[in-house]
Design a protein around this motif. Structure first.
Motif: not given
Length: 471
Positions: A77-84, A416-421
């Motif tokens: 969820s922290t990874m997803l939050a960073d992609c907002y 995870v994939e968006m965090h890697i990108a």
């Protein structure tokens, strides 16, 4: 994105007070409202079924798996939050927008399919579960008057219809930003019925009338067959994994937050608060419930009548469940409403039926904005969901399968994939390998849970008798 020069345009200051940097209505969400949304989305009446899950896994595996999935869900969820916000600081209003910004291609459609199928499934499941809780109120009174062995049956269809009528009214709340008061009420209700369940379980334990428990849970040859042990264990792991999942509405929740402090920082704190709170309640309900009922733990403390007395407390707890689900329905339905309405606004921007707002005076509420398209479309959606719930009251078994299928992409894979990108992680670096391993392990869990759900679904379909009362 719109820009305004406050030196040349004094009204820009006023604009900034009313609108955000993207020209939309000023967001007012805070850490408290975001935490309330998360708790409303995560804690459902399923918290009272965790004793059953612990009974399948035992004293060791059950609590350990609870903690593992709490950590996984918070981490992703922290990874997803960073992609907002996109790299250019542009806001992404929905989960699909975030995937489009970072991954693109077919993955956007796959994300939408998984997300909206889950949201629709959850609203159907809530309609069924709320009606079961309302039926349980009548049954509790019946058992109190006629004895615990009495045949107390009742139809849940009138309660489904009443639930649908309430949702038709609440669905006219224009957007997610206006749901804070509902989520706060729902969060309070979830604490009420969870603590009632915990209190009743503690009372059972202290009375000494407890069930038999084992380190490894249910015993093959005594409580279950070998095949039942396997399938139920898979289903229990799946139930625990999905009981934390709120990624399907995380981006929409984050989009309600004011821009200062930064949305991702506030969202991470809200996620920590929400996951920590739910984990404590889950462990208390699961472990104390298992201690009270042992390997014969019911699927739900309250609606399956693990407790009969005090009947008035059972009534109150089930009323709390129904109130919680009334509010939670809107948290999961609003993204569907807004998705369709945005698509229609873009396709038919000249249509007054779709775009025009009409102000009317409603007694006690004052002036309210009514949009005819919103009124018609949302009413049709709620009616359709209610009819499906009436036709397939075993849908909770289907919901388990939908949850199993959607958990992996929405809670693990895409974040995870968006965090890697986003971080531009080097392929085959230690961190990259670790994240890919996490994705693979969670995929296995989803597949096993989906298999267990299919087995349970087959059993539900075999026993299905349409339009019969609940005994």
């Amino acid at each position: 994105m719109k820009s305004f020069d406050t030196d040349q345009n004094p009204s820009a200051v006023e604009f900034g007070d009313v609108f955000d940097d993207d020209g939309r209505e000023k967001r007012t969400g805070t850490l408290m409202t975001a935490s309330a949304h998360i708790i409303t989305a995560v804690i459902g009446s399923g918290v009272l079924s965790l004793a059953w899950a612990i009974a399948q896994l035992g004293w060791v595996a059950g609590p350990v798996i609870l903690m593992i999935f709490a950590i996984i869900n918070y981490y992703t969820s922290t990874m997803l939050a960073d992609c907002y916000r996109s790299p250019g600081a542009t806001r992404n209003y929905t989960y699909m927008d975030v995937v489009r910004a970072y991954l693109g291609g077919r993955k956007v459609q796959l994300c939408g399919l998984a997300q909206y199928a889950s949201l629709i499934g959850v609203t159907i499941g809530f309609t069924i579960t709320a009606s079961i809780s309302l039926v349980a109120i009548g049954k509790a009174n019946c058992y109190h008057d006629k004895g615990h062995g009495a045949k107390c049956s009742s139809s849940n269809y009138p309660f489904m219809a009443a639930f649908g009528l309430v949702q038709i009214i609440l669905s006219q709340i224009p957007n997610f930003h206006k749901l804070s008061f509902l989520s706060i009420i729902a969060a309070v209700m979830s604490f009420c019925y969870a603590f009632i369940g915990i209190g009743l379980a503690i009372a059972t334990v202290t009375s000494g009338k407890v069930g038999k428990t084992e380190l490894t849970g249910t015993v093959v040859g005594v409580d279950v067959t070998a095949s039942e042990k396997v399938w139920r264990s898979f289903q229990a792991v799946g139930d625990i994994a999905f009981s934390y999942a709120y990624s399907i509405v995380l981006v929409e929740i984050q989009d309600t937050l004011r821009s200062s402090p930064p949305e991702n920082i506030v969202m991470k704190k809200a996620s920590l608060a929400g996951v920590s709170t739910t984990t404590v309640l889950y462990i208390l309900c699961g472990c104390i419930g298992y201690a009270a009922f042992g390997n014969n733990a019911p699927g739900d403390f309250l609606t399956d009548f693990g407790f009969y007395e005090p009947y008035w407390l059972i009534d109150f707890a089930n009323a709390c469940i129904a109130l919680h689900l009334i509010a939670a329905y809107q948290v999961f339905a609003q993204p569907i409403f807004q998705f369709v309405e945005m698509k229609c606004n873009k396709k038919w921007p000249e249509s007054k039926f779709i775009t025009s707002e009409h102000s009317i005076n409603i007694p006690l509420l004052g002036k309210c904005g009514i949009n005819l398209f919103r009124l018609v479309w949302r009413t049709v959606y709620v009616v359709g969901i209610t009819v499906v719930a009436m036709m397939f009251p075993f849908f909770n078994a289907i919901l388990g399968f939908i949850g199993a299928v959607s958990f992996w992409p929405l809670t693990v894979y895409f974040p995870v994939e968006m965090h890697i990108a986003q971080k531009k992680l080097t392929k085959y670096s230690p961190r990259w390998i670790g994240l890919k391993l996490l994705v693979s392990l969670c995929l296995i869990v989803s597949l096993l849970a989906a298999t267990g759900s299919i087995v349970g679904l087959i059993s539900s379909v075999k026993a299905y008798k349409p339009f019969q009362n609940l005994d």
